[in-house]
Design a protein around this motif. Structure first.
Motif, PDB file in Angstrom:
ATOM      1  N   GLY A   1       0.763  -1.232   0.015  1.00 52.04           N
ATOM      2  CA  GLY A   1       0.124   0.042  -0.042  1.00 52.04           C
ATOM      3  C   GLY A   1       0.710   1.113  -0.096  1.00 52.04           C
ATOM      4  N   VAL A   2       2.116   1.178  -0.370  1.00 49.79           N
ATOM      5  CA  VAL A   2       2.997   2.189  -0.400  1.00 49.79           C
ATOM      6  C   VAL A   2       3.497   2.579  -1.706  1.00 49.79           C
ATOM      7  CG1 VAL A   2       5.069   3.362   0.382  1.00 49.79           C
ATOM      8  CG2 VAL A   2       4.031   1.780   2.131  1.00 49.79           C
ATOM      9  N   ASP A   3       2.797   3.603  -2.318  1.00 52.37           N
ATOM     10  CA  ASP A   3       3.198   3.946  -3.655  1.00 52.37           C
ATOM     11  C   ASP A   3       4.338   4.867  -3.868  1.00 52.37           C
ATOM     12  OD1 ASP A   3       3.119   5.063  -6.479  1.00 52.37           O
ATOM     13  OD2 ASP A   3       0.909   4.505  -6.702  1.00 52.37           O
ATOM     14  N   PHE A   4       5.341   4.243  -4.552  1.00 50.26           N
ATOM     15  CA  PHE A   4       6.713   5.286  -4.486  1.00 50.26           C
ATOM     16  C   PHE A   4       6.614   6.232  -5.293  1.00 50.26           C
ATOM     17  CE2 PHE A   4      10.974   5.965  -6.306  1.00 50.26           C
ATOM     18  CZ  PHE A   4      11.583   5.677  -5.338  1.00 50.26           C
ATOM     19  N   ALA A   5       5.848   6.279  -6.355  1.00 51.87           N
ATOM     20  CA  ALA A   5       5.810   7.645  -7.176  1.00 51.87           C
ATOM     21  C   ALA A   5       4.673   8.654  -6.298  1.00 51.87           C
ATOM     22  CB  ALA A   5       4.739   7.371  -8.549  1.00 51.87           C
ATOM     23  N   GLN A   6       3.823   8.109  -5.832  1.00 54.82           N
ATOM     24  CA  GLN A   6       2.935   9.029  -5.027  1.00 54.82           C
ATOM     25  C   GLN A   6       3.564   9.645  -3.700  1.00 54.82           C
ATOM     26  OE1 GLN A   6      -0.577   7.113  -3.149  1.00 54.82           O
ATOM     27  NE2 GLN A   6      -1.844   8.719  -3.788  1.00 54.82           N
ATOM     28  N   LEU A   7       4.571   9.062  -3.183  1.00 53.19           N
ATOM     29  CA  LEU A   7       5.221   9.435  -2.175  1.00 53.19           C
ATOM     30  C   LEU A   7       6.116  10.573  -2.714  1.00 53.19           C
ATOM     31  CD1 LEU A   7       6.915   6.342  -0.236  1.00 53.19           C
ATOM     32  CD2 LEU A   7       4.942   8.126   0.649  1.00 53.19           C
ATOM     33  N   SER A   8       6.790  10.558  -3.898  1.00 57.70           N
ATOM     34  CA  SER A   8       7.621  11.378  -4.545  1.00 57.70           C
ATOM     35  C   SER A   8       6.705  12.716  -4.648  1.00 57.70           C
ATOM     36  CB  SER A   8       8.412  10.692  -5.620  1.00 57.70           C
ATOM     37  OG  SER A   8       9.213  11.934  -6.172  1.00 57.70           O
ATOM     38  N   ARG A   9       5.548  12.451  -5.261  1.00 60.96           N
ATOM     39  CA  ARG A   9       4.727  13.874  -5.536  1.00 60.96           C
ATOM     40  C   ARG A   9       4.409  14.512  -4.351  1.00 60.96           C
ATOM     41  NH1 ARG A   9       2.725   9.893  -9.492  1.00 60.96           N
ATOM     42  NH2 ARG A   9       1.065   9.326  -8.007  1.00 60.96           N
TER      43      ARG A   9
END
Length: 138
Positions: free
Chosen positions: A44-52
């Motif tokens: 449930g941890v989206d790498f790209a979403q974290l970066s955004r």
């Protein structure tokens, strides 16, 4: 054989091999990174979403021990365990096995950290939850 919290199956592609006919040593980094991203996504941890959101997960150190070679067409899998490393870092312990004979091809420890939008290290809640005892299961 060691138990892993996550496993990803893959196959060697022709263009990943060098003139010797074996997987180029740098390509293993791609296999390991892809596995880390898929592991996080599965939890449930989206790498790209974290970066955004201004949270960047970064590699601070990579330790790779090459044990045996993969060649074109080999099926293989990457096993992963996530363990804490101090207050602000975490280790991805990753191993690559050739599927046909379960030969260990690579042992790796990838040390990571998170950087906030001001460039400061911190531990994001999304990662901290994964580091709690018993939180990462196979």
């Amino acid at each position: 054989m060691k138990e892993y919290a996550y496993r990803l199956d893959m196959k060697v592609r022709d263009y990943e091999c060098d003139l010797q006919g074996i997987v180029n040593n740098a390509v293993y980094q791609n296999y390991l990174e892809h596995t880390r991203h898929e592991f996080l996504l599965a939890r449930g941890v989206d790498f790209a979403q974290l970066s955004r959101a201004g949270i960047d997960l970064v590699v601070t150190r990579a330790e790779l021990d090459y044990k045996a070679s993969l060649t074109s067409g080999d099926q293989f899998w990457v096993g992963l365990n996530l363990v804490p490393n101090g207050r602000l870092r975490f280790n991805f312990e990753q191993d690559v096995y050739r599927t046909a004979d379960q030969t260990l091809c690579l042992k790796a420890v990838i040390i990571g950290a998170a950087i906030n939008d001001r460039g400061r290290p911190f531990m994001p809640e999304q990662v901290a939850q994964l580091l709690l005892p018993g939180s990462v299961k196979a």
